[in-house]
Design a protein around this motif. Structure first.
Motif, PDB file in Angstrom:
ATOM      1  N   PRO A 284      -0.214   7.612 -67.402  1.00 57.69           N
ATOM      2  CA  PRO A 284       0.643   6.308 -66.855  1.00 57.69           C
ATOM      3  C   PRO A 284      -0.064   5.555 -65.834  1.00 57.69           C
ATOM      4  N   LEU A 285      -0.802   6.456 -65.022  1.00 60.27           N
ATOM      5  CA  LEU A 285      -1.552   5.718 -63.947  1.00 60.27           C
ATOM      6  C   LEU A 285      -2.457   4.816 -64.529  1.00 60.27           C
ATOM      7  N   ALA A 286      -3.095   5.301 -65.735  1.00 60.90           N
ATOM      8  CA  ALA A 286      -4.473   4.428 -66.029  1.00 60.90           C
ATOM      9  C   ALA A 286      -3.594   3.334 -67.067  1.00 60.90           C
ATOM     10  N   GLN A 287      -2.550   3.554 -67.983  1.00 55.85           N
ATOM     11  CA  GLN A 287      -2.078   2.565 -68.535  1.00 55.85           C
ATOM     12  C   GLN A 287      -1.603   1.217 -67.541  1.00 55.85           C
ATOM     13  N   GLU A 288      -0.996   1.603 -66.532  1.00 55.20           N
ATOM     14  CA  GLU A 288      -0.793   0.474 -65.541  1.00 55.20           C
ATOM     15  C   GLU A 288      -1.989  -0.203 -65.077  1.00 55.20           C
ATOM     16  N   ALA A 289      -2.886   0.467 -64.519  1.00 58.03           N
ATOM     17  CA  ALA A 289      -4.204  -0.058 -64.062  1.00 58.03           C
ATOM     18  C   ALA A 289      -5.059  -0.620 -65.092  1.00 58.03           C
ATOM     19  N   ARG A 290      -4.863  -0.235 -66.312  1.00 62.22           N
ATOM     20  CA  ARG A 290      -5.773  -0.902 -67.587  1.00 62.22           C
ATOM     21  C   ARG A 290      -6.952  -0.296 -67.236  1.00 62.22           C
ATOM     22  N   LYS A 291      -7.203   0.845 -67.087  1.00 69.36           N
ATOM     23  CA  LYS A 291      -8.580   1.343 -66.825  1.00 69.36           C
ATOM     24  C   LYS A 291      -8.660   2.882 -67.262  1.00 69.36           C
ATOM     25  N   PRO A 292      -9.807   3.217 -67.533  1.00 69.83           N
ATOM     26  CA  PRO A 292      -9.807   4.735 -68.182  1.00 69.83           C
ATOM     27  C   PRO A 292      -9.487   5.850 -66.977  1.00 69.83           C
ATOM     28  N   ILE A 293      -9.018   6.786 -67.465  1.00 72.00           N
ATOM     29  CA  ILE A 293      -8.475   7.670 -66.321  1.00 72.00           C
ATOM     30  C   ILE A 293      -9.698   8.140 -65.304  1.00 72.00           C
ATOM     31  N   PHE A 294     -10.942   8.096 -65.823  1.00 69.59           N
ATOM     32  CA  PHE A 294     -12.025   8.767 -64.716  1.00 69.59           C
ATOM     33  C   PHE A 294     -12.317   7.423 -63.994  1.00 69.59           C
ATOM     34  N   GLN A 295     -11.807   6.415 -64.047  1.00 69.25           N
ATOM     35  CA  GLN A 295     -11.989   5.052 -63.037  1.00 69.25           C
ATOM     36  C   GLN A 295     -10.827   4.953 -61.866  1.00 69.25           C
ATOM     37  N   LEU A 296      -9.843   5.820 -62.288  1.00 66.58           N
ATOM     38  CA  LEU A 296      -8.737   5.767 -61.223  1.00 66.58           C
ATOM     39  C   LEU A 296      -9.238   5.889 -59.847  1.00 66.58           C
ATOM     40  N   THR A 297      -8.496   5.497 -58.857  1.00 67.29           N
ATOM     41  CA  THR A 297      -8.767   5.403 -57.632  1.00 67.29           C
ATOM     42  C   THR A 297      -7.231   5.779 -56.756  1.00 67.29           C
ATOM     43  N   ALA A 298      -7.441   5.926 -55.345  1.00 62.98           N
ATOM     44  CA  ALA A 298      -6.281   6.020 -54.679  1.00 62.98           C
ATOM     45  C   ALA A 298      -5.413   4.865 -54.701  1.00 62.98           C
ATOM     46  N   ALA A 299      -5.999   3.541 -54.730  1.00 60.99           N
ATOM     47  CA  ALA A 299      -5.360   2.549 -54.825  1.00 60.99           C
ATOM     48  C   ALA A 299      -4.463   2.401 -55.988  1.00 60.99           C
ATOM     49  N   ASP A 300      -4.887   3.113 -56.982  1.00 65.67           N
ATOM     50  CA  ASP A 300      -4.184   3.227 -58.473  1.00 65.67           C
ATOM     51  C   ASP A 300      -3.118   4.321 -58.385  1.00 65.67           C
ATOM     52  N   GLY A 301      -3.037   5.181 -57.175  1.00 63.98           N
ATOM     53  CA  GLY A 301      -2.104   6.335 -57.237  1.00 63.98           C
ATOM     54  C   GLY A 301      -2.721   7.537 -57.375  1.00 63.98           C
ATOM     55  N   ALA A 302      -4.177   7.659 -57.605  1.00 65.86           N
ATOM     56  CA  ALA A 302      -4.616   8.985 -57.787  1.00 65.86           C
ATOM     57  C   ALA A 302      -4.995   9.439 -56.575  1.00 65.86           C
TER      58      ALA A 302
END
Length: 330
Positions: A284-302
């Motif tokens: 869900p975080l990756a879909q919201e940020a429209r990026k792959p899961i391995f690019q998620l950051t703290a700003a995206d909620g990771a």
């Protein structure tokens, strides 16, 4: 075309095929490769993963161009009349990553592909010319896009069926990657998939040998590159018991039905490209940020355990991308 074209294919849905293409496209681009991704699934899920609804509306409903096409269906639509293939106007995702967007209208092309299959083997020269032009349209578009962007690799997503549309996609494919879930349905899918690939490969070989036309056509190698087991839960780095029996049976089934090889299975199985976790909490975080899961950051909620999972996912996709590159012809 010497550029490797990998199609991710399984006639069973829900095995994470589109997610694999999406994440590997990003990963190969991160590794410095020039990537063209083709969405040849009429559901266009890969396209919707890359692009927002506003961009999709502009691609699908915008005024057509007489000289270029914004989606795969727009590229091949003239063939259903009296025209020829339009070159694709790829959508740039980032440096080194371009998309030939999918289109919900693509399913309407299936009847024409089915009709032209027998015509490509019989009939007069003009009939055969048109039939082969139609059947190789996806390959022609892929080649145009790859040449335009100096691609190192083409990744193709298709729908989960064994119909005329996927047959035409596969005849333009160098390598086939088979995503699997560790369950009975994937096992049964392998029994259908292997014989179908061999049938299509053999039938297209007959057409290649008879072809006397003036334009190049693909060889239709469809070489199996390996399989990827996805969407299994893990406990202590091992599949839970409910999946374990299927994980153990897949290597022999793949070897028998896809490779027609009944030699004893090695351990670890060299045909297994990877076993990937689903990373459900990151999706869900990756879909919201429209990026792959391995690019998620703290700003995206990771945060916390999510941050650890992001790094774990990155490591897994790096390993998978490297393994795929290692198996491709140099």
């Amino acid at each position: 075309m010497s550029i490797p074209n990998l199609t991710f294919f399984n006639n069973k849905g829900g095995v994470g095929k589109t997610s694999l293409v999406y994440h590997l496209a990003w990963m190969f681009a991160e590794m410095g490769k020039s990537v063209v991704a083709l969405d040849l699934d009429p559901q266009a899920n890969l396209t919707s993963a890359f692009l927002s609804e506003d961009l999709l509306e502009g691609l699908w409903d915008g005024p057509p161009s007489p000289t270029a096409a914004r989606t795969i269906h727009q590229c091949i639509r003239p063939l259903s009349r009296a025209g020829d293939i339009l070159p694709p106007q790829c959508t740039r995702i980032r440096d080194g990553l371009h998309l030939v967007p999918g289109d919900l209208a693509l399913s309407g092309f299936e009847d024409l592909l089915s009709q032209e299959w027998p015509n490509s083997l019989s009939g007069d020269a003009d009939t055969q010319y048109r039939a082969v032009r139609v059947l190789t349209a996806f390959w022609q578009v892929a080649r145009m896009a790859a040449e335009e962007h100096s691609a190192d690799i083409i990744l193709t997503d298709v729908g989960p069926h064994l119909g005329a549309l996927n047959r035409s996609v596969l005849i333009g494919t160098n390598h086939v990657v088979i995503p699997l879930a560790a369950d009975l349905f994937s096992m049964q899918g392998l029994r259908n998939l292997g014989p179908t690939l061999r049938k299509w490969r053999g039938e297209w070989k007959d057409r290649v040998q008879r072809w006397k036309g003036e334009f190049a056509i693909p060889q239709g190698t469809m070489a199996p590159l390996g399989y990827i087991i996805q969407q299994h839960s893990e406990k202590l780095s091992r599949p839970v018991k409910a999946y374990d029996k299927w994980v153990q049976r897949i290597p022999a089934a793949y070897r028998e039905h896809v490779l027609e090889d009944r030699l004893p299975v090695e351990s670890p199985d060299p045909n297994c490209l990877a076993r990937l976790k689903h990373y459900r909490s990151l999706v869900p975080l990756a879909q919201e940020a429209r990026k792959p899961i391995f690019q998620l950051t703290a700003a995206d909620g990771a945060l916390g355990n999510h941050a650890y999972a992001v790094q774990e996912a990155r490591g897994h996709f790096v390993e998978l991308a490297q393994e795929i590159l290692k198996r491709l012809p140099k």
